[in-house]
Structures are given as structure tokens and as C-alpha cells.
Design a protein around this motif. Structure first.
Motif: not given
Length: 499
Positions: A197-203, A379-383, A398-400
Motif C-alpha cells: 500500500i505504501v509503495l503503491s502510492q509512489l506515482p 473535470d473531476s477535481h477528485f480524480i 505528488p499525491l492524489s
């Protein structure tokens, strides 16, 4: 040289290293294409024949890529597979799978460039260029299904290896028959999932390219340790019970179990040999002169020959060491107890290898879903929104919120399935069965028929179609054997409670 050109060369080299080291995935070019694929050709300096960075690959580098791509966790099940098949059929089946893989890879090498001479930068590109968009979608479905299956399989394998380390230490302290050493893999799967989960957050996971190099070393290390332990076990005696036909009906298994296990062993061997789906990516690293297909054919011959010798040694010596009672995973089945520290080291190598391998397999799927979502909801700010966070060593990342939620859910889902079906051989056999025919045989054969303009119903056309049909049948029976194995294993298994 332009800054954008340097960026492309940097990303290209790092993904090539990652894919070659961990292999059996489409991560190399798909992630590369997502990173730079939307850039205009005019932004790059025309070093190569299509404006991309100049390639420097050679016969030696391509051969090395193939060897490290093929040799992986599949080697762990070969002793068990030969125990099901025996001394006669076992080596023959290993050789036949090697021959089919080699032959279809030779065909695929000729499909790297289209009839107009245009290069294909990924397996899907080659399918699209030769067979069209409909087949390309089918190829994508097969590849992404394979990536999901491998992610689940790696979760199972890593958790079993993590548990084996604790059990090995326990056996060393309390004796080989200590019942207290039996435990659950659920906790180990939760630990593994938390890491992923941690490694997956690295874009930009390619920034950790060094992990791929370490993983390649780990793969060769645990395979070599297993080979050495098998030789030591044979040397110390007494010799295990083996037979020409493998496990004995009425003594080891029932007649129906013999059939199902034989089918399942085909899937395990197919999983060990699957590398064709990264052949185009490896070929795209080669220099344009001499012609890439000629060099790739030589590299394929060297790579498959070397790997087959290694697999024969592991399978045959593993079967000789354990006999008909060979464990599904010969490094975690505790046919080896001592030296316990060496068994621990081998399982540590497996865990390190697969922690990195999971990300290389998951990243293309992450990028596919996220790119598709951005295109459908621009146009989705969340995405679409990104928040820059400073991370020690890595710098600005960068995190999303969308990426955090979706990738976490994916890791949790694969871990949940692994907890429900934590059966090493059954799952590896199923993955091998599902990916062998479409990715190793069907697409290379169909692309070659179109590329070489082979007349319908000619002798060559008929023989290629027969080969594809036979391999489809093999994949189907292997899948049936693996599914039956999963069902049989579930009868006496309580998810989330026992090992």
C-alpha cells in the motif's frame, strides 16, 4: 540535447532495467508510454528511426534480460511438478514447454516491425499493428488478467515465505515435529499488503530502479540456494522414493487425484516458462543494426537454452531429493530444515524479490485505470488533482486522493483473495494456464501468419493452427486441474484462521 529528450532516455533505461529484472509483465513499455507517450514527436531529437532515444541493446544484454525475466518464483514448484509426472514424462514436458516457448518467441521476433517497417514498442503495439484493434483489446484483457493473477500469486508466495522463516526458527529451537510451529499466513499477508500500500502510492516507481536490480539478484540467489540444498540432501541420503511415472496411484494418491495433479503440474511448468509477453519490450532495446529480429532470435535461443538447463537441474535434483513427497514449494515445504539460517536466507530473498515484483506487475494496471478515469472524467477535481508532498530521499512526490483510495483498495482486494485461496501450486498453475495459450502461443502464431502472409490452408498454416489448438487444450486441462485443486484445498481450509 533537449531536456525532454534526456527525460525520455532516463525513463526508458530505468523501466527497461525494471522489466528485465523482474520479468513476466508488461510494465516496461506501458509505464514508459504513459510517462512520455502523449508528448509530440517534435519534442524529441530524432536519434533513432522513429524519433525516440537511440537504442544500445546487444545480443548479450538481450540474453541477460531473457534469463532474468524467465527465472523467478516459478522455479519453486518444479520439483513438485516432476513428482506428479515422474522421471519419463517430467523432463519431456519441461523440454516440450521450452521448445514451444522458443519456437513461438522466434515467430514473435519477426513481428516486431510491421510490413511498413514501423517498430512496435510493446506487445500490445505489435498485436494492434498486425491483427487490429479488436485483437488488441483481447490482448489487453489477457495481460491485465494475468497481472491481477500474478499480484495475488505473489501475495501468497511472499506470505508463505515470511511464515516459513518463523517456522524454520521455531523448528530449530523446538524440534522438527513441534506442533506449536504451525501458524497462520493471514498476519503475514496483512504485513505484505501494508508494505505494498505504501509503495503503491509512489506515482513514479521507476525512481526505485535499484530495487529491480536487487530483486534480480534475489531471484538467482534463492534458486541457487534451493539447488544447493537439493544436492546436499541427495548426498546425505537415504534416497527418497521416486518412480518412472511419478506419484503412485493407491499409495500416494487416488486415480482421480493423479489425473488432476498431472493437469495442474502442466500449469505450474507453463507459469515457469512464460516470458513471451515481454519479448517485444526486450527487443525494443536492441540496436537497429544488425536487424533486431535476427539478434532477438539468437538471444531467445541462448536465454531459453540456459533457463531450460537451470530448470532441468532444479526440477530433477528437487525430485531426486524429495521423491514423490516433494512439497509444492521446495523452499517452504520443509523438506529442508538445516542449515536453518540458509533456509531463512532463501526465504528472505524470495520476500525481497516479490515485494518489488508486485509493484512492477501492478503499476501498468494502476496507470491504465487512472488514465482511463482521467479521460472519462476530465473535470473531476477528485480524480485529476495532485498535492505535492516532500518525502525524505525521494524528494517532492505528488499525491492524489483518488490514487490513494483506488490503489489501496486494489492491494486490499488482492490480499483478501490471497487469504481466501492461499494455495501456492493451485494458484500458480491457474495463472500459468490462463496466460500460456493467449500470450505465449495464440498471438505470436496469428501475428506471424498475417505478417508472413501465409496462405490459408497451406501446410504451414495448418501446422501452426494445430500447434495453437493443442496448446489451447493444454491450457484448458491445466486450468481445470488448478481449479479442482483450489476446490479440493478449500474443503479443509478455514479462511483467515489456519495456514
Amino acid at each position: 540535447m533537449k531536456r525532454s529528450h534526456l527525460l525520455e532516455r532516463h525513463i526508458h533505461c530505468q523501466f527497461a532495467m525494471a522489466g528485465a529484472a523482474l520479468g513476466k509483465s508488461t510494465a516496461i513499455k506501458e509505464s514508459f508510454e504513459i510517462a512520455v507517450g502523449d508528448r509530440s514527436r517534435d519534442e524529441f531529437i530524432d536519434d533513432d528511426d522513429d524519433g525516440r532515444a537511440n537504442r544500445t541493446g546487444t545480443l548479450v544484454t538481450a540474453s541477460a534480460h531473457i534469463i532474468t525475466a524467465v527465472i523467478g518464483s516459478g522455479v519453486l514448484s518444479l520439483a513438485w511438478a516432476l513428482a506428479q509426472l515422474g522421471w519419463i514424462a517430467g523432463p519431456i514436458v519441461l523440454f516440450v514447454f521450452a521448445l514451444i516457448t522458443w519456437f513461438c518467441s522466434i515467430l514473435l521476433a519477426d513481428c516486431y516491425r510491421s510490413s511498413q517497417g514501423k517498430r512496435s514498442h510493446s506487445y500490445k503495439d505489435a498485436v494492434r499493428a498486425n491483427l487490429g484493434s479488436v485483437y488488441c483489446k483481447f490482448c489487453g484483457l489477457a495481460q491485465y488478467t494475468n497481472l491481477i493473477g500474478v499480484s495475488i500469486g505473489y501475495t501468497i508466495t511472499t506470505a508463505i515465505s515470511m511464515g516459513a522463516i518463523k517456522r524454520s526458527d521455531c523448528f530449530h529451537k523446538n524440534g522438527h515435529d513441534a506442533a506449536a510451529c504451525e501458524g497462520s499466513t493471514t498476519t503475514d499477508m496483512i504485513i505484505f499488503a501494508s508494505i505494498e500500500i505504501v509503495l503503491s502510492q509512489l506515482p513514479n516507481f521507476h525512481k526505485l530502479w535499484w530495487l529491480s536490480v536487487v530483486a534480480a539478484i534475489m531471484s538467482v540467489s534463492y534458486s541457487t540456494i534451493g539447488l544447493g540444498l537439493s544436492v546436499a540432501k541427495i548426498a546425505e541420503g537415504p534416497h527418497a522414493r521416486t518412480s518412472l511415472t511419478g506419484v503412485t496411484v493407491g499409495e500416494d494418491v487416488s486415480a482421480s487425484e493423479k489425473v488432476w495433479r498431472t493437469f495442474q503440474s502442466l500449469g505450474n511448468i507453463a507459469f515457469a516458462y512464460s516470458y513471451s509477453n515481454v519479448l517485444i519490450e526486450i527487443q525494443d532495446t536492441l540496436k537497429s543494426s544488425p536487424p533486431e529480429n535476427q539478434v532477438m532470435k539468437k538471444a531467445t535461443s541462448i536465454g531459453v537454452f540456459t533457463t531450460t538447463i537451470f530448470y532441468m537441474l532444479c526440477g530433477i535434483l528437487g525430485y531426486a531429493a524429495f521423491g514423490n513427497n516433494a512439497p509444492g514449494n521446495f523452499l517452504t515445504g520443509f523438506g529442508f530444515y538445516d542449515p536453518f539460517w540458509l533456509v531463512d536466507l532463501a526465504n528472505v530473498c524470495i520476500a525481497i524479490h516479490l515485494i518489488g515484483a508486485y509493484q512492477v506487475f501492478a503499476q501498468p494496471l494502476y496507470q491504465f485505470i487512472e488514465t482511463w478515469s482521467r479521460n472519462h472524467w476530465p473535470d473531476s477535481h477528485f480524480i485529476t488533482s495532485e498535492h505535492v508532498v516532500k518525502v525524505p530521499v525521494l524528494g517532492d512526490c505528488p499525491l492524489s486522493f483518488f490514487r490513494i483510495i483506488w490503489r489501496t483498495l486494489f492491494v486490499v482486494a488482492t490480499a483478501a483473495v490471497a487469504m481466501i485461496f492461499p494455495f501456492f501450486n493451485d494458484f500458480l498453475g491457474l495463472i500459468g494456464a490462463l496466460s500460456f495459450w493467449p500470450l505465449t502461443v495464440f498471438f505470436p502464431v496469428e501475428m506471424y501468419i498475417v505478417r508472413a502472409r501465409i496462405p490459408k490452408f497451406s501446410s504451414t498454416w495448418i501446422w501452426l493452427k494445430i500447434l495453437s489448438a493443442i496448446c489451447l487444450l493444454v491450457s484448458l486441462v491445466a486450468a481445470c486441474g488448478s481449479v479442482q485443486g483450489l476446490i479440493h484445498s478449500l474443503r479443509h481450509y478455514q479462511p483467515f484462521k489456519s495456514s
